[in-house]
Motif scaffolding. Structure first.
Motif: not given
Ligand code: C2E
Ligand code: MG
Ligand code: MG
Ligand code: MG
Length: 290
Positions: A89, A92-93, A96, A123, A129, A132
């Motif tokens: 999490q 990914e943050k 992003t 990850q 991954f 994403i």
């Protein structure tokens, strides 16, 4: 007395262990909330191209300003996050936010800045991954070349999916760097077989430059190796002009460290880029006369 001392030693040891696990529990408990209430943010530390003297980009480094626990260093909370799926999490943050930032810089007319993002072993092993990454590149409509991923030498060591995953990511067009190089034990054949564009020399080898002869030789050896393999080299942890000059002299490609700047909020970083463009900065020219 020796026996008593031994006993209290044991007690002290138990106490310390207990404190460590209490702290770990508090960090674990608070992290879930922190990820949703925006206590965790990213800051950017400049990366300087030593050939041109211009800005190559920035490394995204996460920061946790906890209302409950105060400022917590990533050196403390990343290893805890890495023990659970919290790191997915968090990772990914960070990715992003980094893509979002690249898009903003593009809109401001800065098209060549590369943002380098740290990726943990968990990850990298996550089969999802690469999907994403692809989704984020599409969502923000940015060039894959704007994103570089840093994986540590140790995180690819016992990771049988590393090669396949790195290749999938490379096919998406991202740049790949191996972080903290020299602290693990990559074999040359493994290094050669993985699709890395860059090696980052761990700052423990930079700290005592230019006085430590062995560290000078280690840095030279890493550069020679990378030149053969067609990889670029970044030195991290540069704090003094004399370290920069030595690295410049032996042909290091890229520089990172407090001599230029610590990591900054996105706003401060933008300001820094504007000022850097106007002059005042540590020179990457060599002033050695031998
Ligand atoms: P790293 O990836 O090797 O990042 C470089 C670290 O060196 C950063 O520490 C940076 O602030 C520090 N540094 C840079 N220049 C200098 C210097 O001149 N002198 C000194 N003494 N230090 C310097 P930071 O931000 O505390 O991060 C520590 C580590 O935490 C990172 O090491 C990285 O392994 C991890 N980390 C940070 N952010 C993330 C993230 O978003 N995801 C993951 N997986 N790991 C992260
Ligand atoms: Mg890094
Ligand atoms: Mg590093
Ligand atoms: Mg390091």
């Amino acid at each position: 007395h020796a026996k008593d001392a031994g006993k209290s030693c044991f007690k002290f040891y138990d106490f310390e262990l207990a404190m460590v696990s209490v702290e770990k529990n508090r960090i674990e408990r608070n992290m879930k909330g922190a990820l949703t209430n925006d206590e965790i943010c990213i800051e950017f530390q400049p990366l300087i191209d030593m050939n041109t003297g211009s800005i190559y980009g920035a490394e995204a480094l996460c920061r946790w300003y906890s209302r409950e626990l105060g400022m917590i260093s990533p050196e403390r909370f990343i290893p805890i996050a890495e023990q659970s799926n919290a790191i997915l999490q968090l990772g990914e943050k960070v990715l992003t936010e980094s893509c979002k930032q690249v898009k903003e810089w593009n809109e401001a007319g800065w098209h060549d800045l590369v943002v380098s993002v740290n990726v943990s072993a968990r990850q990298l092993s996550d089969k999802n991954f690469p999907n994403i990454i692809k989704a984020l590149l599409d969502e923000y409509a940015i060039s894959p070349q704007s994103i570089e991923l840093e994986v540590t030498e140790t995180s690819i060591q016992n990771n049988k999916y590393a090669k396949e995953q790195l290749e999938r990511i490379k096919r998406l067009g991202l740049r790949l760097a191996i972080d903290d190089f020299g602290t693990g034990y990559s074999s040359l054949s493994r290094l050669k077989s993985l699709p890395f564009d860059r090696v980052k020399i761990d700052r423990s080898f930079v700290r005592d430059l230019p006085h430590s002869e062995s560290d000078v030789e280690i840095c030279k050896a890493i550069l020679a190796l990378c030149n053969v393999l067609g990889m670029r080299v970044t030195a991290e942890g540069i704090e003094r002009q004399e370290q920069l000059e030595l690295l410049r002299e032996i042909g290091c490609h890229c520089a990172q460290g407090f001599l230029f700047s610590k990591a900054m909020s996105p706003e401060k970083f933008s300001q820094w880029v504007r000022e850097f463009g106007q002059g005042s900065r540590p020179s990457t020219e060599s002033h050695h006369h031998r």
